[in-house]
Design an enzyme around this catalytic site. Structure first.
Site, PDB file in Angstrom:
ATOM      1  N   CYS A 158     -16.625 -36.261  23.654  1.00  0.00           N
ATOM      2  CA  CYS A 158     -16.896 -37.556  23.045  1.00  0.00           C
ATOM      3  C   CYS A 158     -16.776 -38.667  24.084  1.00  0.00           C
ATOM      4  O   CYS A 158     -16.441 -38.420  25.247  1.00  0.00           O
ATOM      5  CB  CYS A 158     -15.952 -37.795  21.877  1.00  0.00           C
ATOM      6  SG  CYS A 158     -14.240 -37.922  22.389  1.00  0.00           S
ATOM      7  N   CYS A 204     -13.140 -26.975  20.638  1.00  0.00           N
ATOM      8  CA  CYS A 204     -12.478 -28.239  20.301  1.00  0.00           C
ATOM      9  C   CYS A 204     -13.363 -29.445  20.626  1.00  0.00           C
ATOM     10  O   CYS A 204     -13.014 -30.574  20.302  1.00  0.00           O
ATOM     11  CB  CYS A 204     -11.166 -28.388  21.055  1.00  0.00           C
ATOM     12  SG  CYS A 204     -10.084 -26.990  20.843  1.00  0.00           S
ATOM     13  N   ASP A 210     -14.209 -30.505  23.746  1.00  0.00           N
ATOM     14  CA  ASP A 210     -13.968 -31.161  25.029  1.00  0.00           C
ATOM     15  C   ASP A 210     -13.819 -30.134  26.138  1.00  0.00           C
ATOM     16  O   ASP A 210     -12.959 -29.254  26.048  1.00  0.00           O
ATOM     17  CB  ASP A 210     -12.672 -31.986  24.989  1.00  0.00           C
ATOM     18  CG  ASP A 210     -12.819 -33.237  24.166  1.00  0.00           C
ATOM     19  OD1 ASP A 210     -13.687 -34.049  24.498  1.00  0.00           O
ATOM     20  OD2 ASP A 210     -12.088 -33.382  23.172  1.00  0.00           O
ATOM     21  N   CYS A 258      -6.680 -35.095  21.899  1.00  0.00           N
ATOM     22  CA  CYS A 258      -7.787 -34.157  22.071  1.00  0.00           C
ATOM     23  C   CYS A 258      -8.699 -34.536  23.222  1.00  0.00           C
ATOM     24  O   CYS A 258      -9.236 -33.674  23.892  1.00  0.00           O
ATOM     25  CB  CYS A 258      -8.579 -34.047  20.778  1.00  0.00           C
ATOM     26  SG  CYS A 258      -9.285 -35.598  20.245  1.00  0.00           S
TER      27      CYS A 258
END
Lengths: 386, 138
Positions: free
Chosen positions: B61, B36, B38, B105
């Site tokens: 991110c 995903c 992360d 997320c």
């Protein structure tokens, strides 16, 4: 200092192009369908531009229609050919790394009853002509394959596929948005029936493009109206933009060799500079069969949005296929198609050059990139320091 | 830097606090999935039920990194009960908000902290047992 290396997303417009466009906003205002002098002027400008576009891809000028860009060209080509040919068959073949304007247009055609086969590519992004051939049935009406990919730069064996489709009487559509103006394209030699190009990728204005429709290929129009552009794209022509695209083609036809040669040596410096000096850094796409302006990588243990924002802080503008950078939160389908796992696709970086990028800029990027990657790796729990 | 992020997110992304690992950490919490995009790991040093030290490492991110950094500042010096009350929304609020798409997320820092505290509590239970066994041995 701002360094722009995101030219596959949007490229600057050449000053000579802007200059050529100016008169068509105010003093040369005619509509090409009008009978008066201004109308004649506009018609002449339109046909000159058509000639310049045709000349870049070795087509005849009557085989070029102007559109609003690559996406529209792909839509007109695929929808137009599919509707026109549906008595003959309903089967379309594309590759796994086509642009979304091909992928989603085909999905829409599927809803209308067309069947679409997606042929996989290898780990370098290359499609095998034999695999396409194996999918052909007597219902196959269109094969659509991009000339080269804008995210990984891989150039497809277009001439081989073209020879095969011509032999089997299947319409061959080529999305050449990324390739046009970067490598030589000859629609005759490659047996291409439909070819999409976009002005901005040639340093022309945005919002204009063209579709090559080989003489004798019939399409059903998507946009109906006053019958402009051989009835295939009704609507008053966007003359300033079309003049700009024509000028851009004219310039690039003269300068393609020097432009691409220069970009190729910068690209080589970028690729070698990263692969030779950085750990856990990999090239995506083919090492030699690639467009001259696309340097694409992936870095292990770190995420692309973080790379892009960190580079931006250092004055460098680039892009990534990481899922975290897009609204859908899905990684680039191109990177998945070449076999990257989602976590690998997360760490992708695309540096795309233009004709004005310099060696000094490349060297600054090569100095900056390790700083960014090292910092993010120091933050990453996936990286153990080896 | 991206327009969608608040100044505070940008600042924490550029200069994250409490990065790294703790030697002899009392607890570790790791959440997320590289698929995903992360993964967050938080390590704690705990004395008298108070978070004396906290460090993080994050793959992800800018918002994943900023939320991790922010939660280390929010949790440091708090009792375990207080720290367990910090929610994902608290972290986002402290950062003057996150873009909507990042709320789910990339806002896992509270989960990572809670996971670390639960790890500590588990260890405490086992530790008590172990102590009993040791006594038995003697």
């Amino acid at each position: 200092m701002r360094i722009y290396m995101d030219n596959a997303s949007s490229a600057p417009v050449d000053k000579r192009v802007i200059e050529a466009m100016f008169p068509y906003f105010d003093t040369h205002v005619g509509n090409p369908t009008s009978l008066h002098s201004s109308g004649i002027d506009a018609r002449r400008a339109l046909e000159n531009a058509r000639e310049s576009v045709a000349s870049l891809i070795k087509a005849q000028s009557k085989e070029i229609i102007f559109t609003s860009g690559g996406t529209e060209s792909n839509n007109i080509a695929l929808r137009g050919a599919a509707q026109r040919k549906k008595k003959k068959g309903n089967h379309i073949i594309i590759t796994a790394i086509e642009h979304m304007s091909v992928v989603n247009t085909c999905k829409d055609l599927q809803r209308e009853g067309f069947e679409v086969t997606t042929v996989p590519v290898d780990k370098y992004g290359l499609v095998d002509q034999a695999r396409i051939e194996a999918e052909i049935t007597n219902r196959t009406i269109i094969i659509s394959c991009q000339y080269a990919n804008s995210e990984i730069g891989t150039i497809q064996p277009i001439a081989q596929i073209g020879a095969m489709t011509r032999e089997q009487d299947i319409i061959f559509h080529v999305d050449a948005v990324a390739a046009a103006g970067k490598i030589h394209i000859d629609v005759q030699q490659d047996n291409i029936d439909l070819l999409s190009i976009s002005s901005n990728d040639l340093y022309g204005p945005r919002g204009v493009g063209a579709l090559y429709v080989r003489s004798g290929i019939l399409l059903r129009p998507v946009m109906t109206g006053g019958g402009q552009e051989r009835g295939l794209r009704s609507g008053s022509e966007n003359i300033p933009a079309i003049v700009g695209m024509g000028k851009a083609c004219e310039i690039i036809k003269e300068e393609i060799k020097s432009d691409s040669g220069r970009m190729e040596s910068l690209q080589e410096r970028l690729i070698e500079g990263v692969l030779g000096n950085m750990q856990h850094a990999y090239l995506t796409g083919h090492r030699t069969r690639r467009l001259p302006h696309i340097a694409s990588y992936r870095f292990s243990f770190i995420e692309g949005e973080s790379i892009i924002l960190s580079l931006n802080d250092l004055g460098i503008e680039a892009s990534t296929g990481s899922a975290c950078s897009v609204k859908t939160l899905e990684p680039s389908h191109v990177l998945i198609a070449i076999g990257l796992r989602p976590e690998e696709a997360h760490g992708s970086l695309l540096l795309s050059l233009n004709r004005w990028n310099t060696e000094k800029e490349v060297d600054y990027v090569l100095e900056s990139l390790p700083l960014v990657v090292d910092r993010l790796r120091a933050l990453s729990p996936l990286y153990n320091g080896d | 830097m991206d327009i969608d992020y608040s100044e505070k997110v940008k600042e924490h992304f550029r200069n994250p606090r409490n990065v790294g690992t703790i030697k002899d950490a009392d607890a570790v919490g790791r959440v997320g999935n590289p698929v995903c995009g992360d993964v967050m790991e938080i390590q704690l040093k705990i004395e008298d039920n108070i978070i004396k030290d906290i460090k993080f490492q994050t793959f992800g991110c800018a918002s994943a990194i900023a939320t991790s950094s922010m939660i280390t500042e929010m949790a440091k010096g708090k009792t375990l009960d207080e720290a367990l009350e910090i929610t994902r929304n608290d972290v986002a609020d402290e950062l003057d908000g996150l873009p909507p798409i990042k709320m789910h997320c990339s806002n896992l820092a509270a989960d990572a902290l809670h996971s670390a505290i639960e790890d500590y509590m588990e260890k405490q239970k086992k530790g008590e047992l172990k102590l009993g066994e040791n006594e038995y041995d003697v």
